[in-house]
Design a protein around this motif. Structure first.
Motif, PDB file in Angstrom:
ATOM      1  N   GLU A   1      -9.626  -2.312   2.366  1.00 53.38           N
ATOM      2  CA  GLU A   1      -9.149  -2.772   3.672  1.00 53.38           C
ATOM      3  C   GLU A   1      -9.121  -1.686   4.715  1.00 53.38           C
ATOM      4  OE1 GLU A   1      -5.342  -4.523   2.901  1.00 53.38           O
ATOM      5  OE2 GLU A   1      -6.315  -6.325   2.135  1.00 53.38           O
TER       6      GLU A   1
ATOM      7  N   ASP B   1      -7.044  -2.128  -3.725  1.00 54.03           N
ATOM      8  CA  ASP B   1      -6.249  -2.630  -2.608  1.00 54.03           C
ATOM      9  C   ASP B   1      -7.189  -3.258  -1.571  1.00 54.03           C
ATOM     10  OD1 ASP B   1      -4.352  -3.090  -0.694  1.00 54.03           O
ATOM     11  OD2 ASP B   1      -3.808  -0.996  -0.373  1.00 54.03           O
TER      12      ASP B   1
ATOM     13  N   SER C   1       0.838  -1.205   0.000  1.00 54.85           N
ATOM     14  CA  SER C   1       0.000   0.000   0.000  1.00 54.85           C
ATOM     15  C   SER C   1       0.868   1.247   0.000  1.00 54.85           C
ATOM     16  CB  SER C   1      -0.914   0.001   1.227  1.00 54.85           C
ATOM     17  OG  SER C   1      -1.670  -1.184   1.270  1.00 54.85           O
TER      18      SER C   1
HETATM   19 MG    MG Z   1      -2.033  -2.766   2.485  1.00 49.88          MG
END
Ligand code: MG
Ligand code: TYD
Length: 471
Positions: free
Chosen positions: A129, A176, A106
């Motif tokens: 997330e 993501d 990330s």
């Molecule tokens: Mg991540």
């Protein structure tokens, strides 16, 4: 009548069966196989519902020669990332970025997004997330809050595609992660193979139809597989993994599939308090903290793609108390070590059968090149004999089963990099044509016996352990 497609799918590895089983033969998982109805399987759905046509549509066939054009790319401006993608993100292409949790996926993508957005591209970062506030916190920590990245916390693929389809086509959309996404066309729970595949398929279609580049983040399971990978890997244009271990600060980006670029290039980063920093000269990093003058360490002049990379190979050979001596290797291939040991025994006259052998590639790098054979052999002989190798020498060469040392490619690039870092000698096979000019003095080694004899000849009179103690 279309044949009924098998639709029992292992939810952890994606293997397909035509009947239910308790154990998946592909991944060994118990109770992981679940039945999928035709409507919940996006692979089956469109095929099964397609109306049968009596006649096919005729399409024009093209000659092999004709108009070609370089795939249009958007460079991220992060050199190490662009090196791995082959010069930037190709329009309409999809990249799968895998890596252990917490490795920095990330962070890397936030830095790439910010760089692209600041250069005037439309970039959307969709996190499934983290909440928007969390992503903002990271951007703040990275000093990137000012970049005009479009941010959302969403998991529904249809909503994401609808949102991204309004306005200017994004140059880059980041998802993501793919495991948190779900599509309404599939009934199973998010994270299952069916959902991962269905979501990936919808996002790939979005990329192909709009021309936006899409990056899918994929989590890696403990055994190094991207969960649901076999189903996604063959669908995407490029698969890149982000590697590294908790003990070291540096991270390596490595491509394993790329339809638009090389797969043998690596990108090297260092994780710092303010994000990932590019490492311009990885050799310096991997050789830092080198323990010169101790037995069992050889510097390997390797290549990663087109870039030379120097790294230390360490060996420890010690008498074993065990009936079955240990052979442990970190960062290299276990079979390759077994082969080098066998050649050293058969042709080098070494007796290693009662010794434990440990081999380690310093710094946590993973080497796959056969050219590392000679460096590994030198480190092993050095450790066994207690004779340190000269600290101004680098080693490269491939070992044959006959004990012959074979020339390897890119000798000039290896020597140049070594000379740049202050090395003066190359212990390597003689070059094929013999005309190559090298900035290093060459210690030619044509056979493993030359190597063993050379190291034995430089053995000091007193035992090296004592000599070191005095110094
Ligand atoms: Mg991540
Ligand atoms: P992250 O990018 O969240 O990893 P991933 O997405 O692959 O799960 O990175 C998390 C780790 O990186 C975390 O342990 C903290 C560390 N980190 C830094 O050391 N410096 C930084 O500037 C940032 C943002 C993270």
């Amino acid at each position: 009548m279309a044949k009924r497609t098998p639709n029992f799918i292992c939810q952890s590895c994606g293997a397909v069966y035509n009947r239910w089983k308790g154990k998946c033969e592909a991944c060994g998982g118990w109770n992981t196989i679940a039945e999928e109805t035709a409507s919940s399987n996006p692979m089956v759905g469109p095929v099964a519902t397609r109306p049968t046509r009596a006649k096919g549509r005729v399409f024009p066939l093209e000659p092999l020669s004709g108009d070609t054009h370089e795939a249009p790319r958007t460079a991220s401006g992060i050199g190490e990332l662009d090196r791995v993608t082959g010069g930037g993100f190709v329009r309409g292409s999809v990249i799968l970025l895998g890596g252990d949790p917490g490795i920095g996926k990330s962070t890397l993508l936030m830095q790439a997004s910010a760089a692209l957005a600041s250069a005037g591209h439309r970039v959307a970062y969709i996190s499934g997330e983290e909440a928007v506030a969390q992503v903002r916190l990271r951007a703040e920590r990275l000093g990137l809050s000012g970049a005009p990245v479009e941010l959302a916390s969403e998991t529904n693929v249809e909503d994401i595609i609808a949102t991204l389809s309004t306005g200017k086509v994004p140059s880059l959309a980041i998802i993501d992660s793919i495991q948190t996404m779900w599509t309404e066309t599939v009934e199973s729970a998010p994270g299952t193979v069916t959902q991962v595949r269905g979501s990936a398929q919808a996002l790939i279609r979005f990329a192909k139809t709009t021309g936006s580049a899409v990056i899918l983040v994929g989590h890696v399971t403990k055994d190094g597989q991207i969960a649901g990978p076999r189903v996604v890997e063959h669908m995407v244009d490029a698969v890149i993994s982000f590697e590294g271990d908790a003990a070291h600060h540096f991270r390596i980006l490595r491509g394993s599939k790329n339809r638009f670029g090389p797969t043998d290039e690596i990108g090297v980063f260092e994780m710092s308090d303010s994000g990932l920093r590019e490492v311009q000269n990885p050799s310096e990093l991997f050789l830092s903290g080198r323990d010169q003058g101790t037995a069992g360490a050889a510097v390997f002049a390797g290549m990663e793609g087109t870039r030379p990379l120097l790294v230390e190979i360490q060996a420890l050979v010690a008498p074993s108390p065990l009936g079955m001596p240990r052979r442990a290797v970190v960062g290299w291939d276990q079979n390759r070590l077994s082969m080098v040991l066998a050649v050293l025994e058969a042709h080098g006259g070494l007796r290693l059968g009662t010794h434990d052998v440990y081999l380690n590639v310093a710094g946590g790098l993973r080497i796959t090149e056969p050219a590392a054979d000679l460096a590994a052999a030198a480190a092993l002989v050095s450790s066994l004999s207690g004779v340190p190798l000269p600290s101004d020498a680098v080693y490269y060469g491939e070992l044959g089963l006959s004990g012959a040392i074979r020339p390897v490619a890119h000798a000039a690039a290896r020597a140049k990099e070594a000379a740049k870092l202050g090395f003066e000698r190359a212990v390597a096979p003689p070059p094929r044509d013999g005309t190559e000019r090298s900035p290093l003095r060459l210690n030619p080694m044509a056979h493993i016996t030359d190597l063993v004899a050379g190291i034995a000849a430089s053995k000091p009179r007193q035992r090296p352990a004592l000599a070191r103690g005095e110094g």
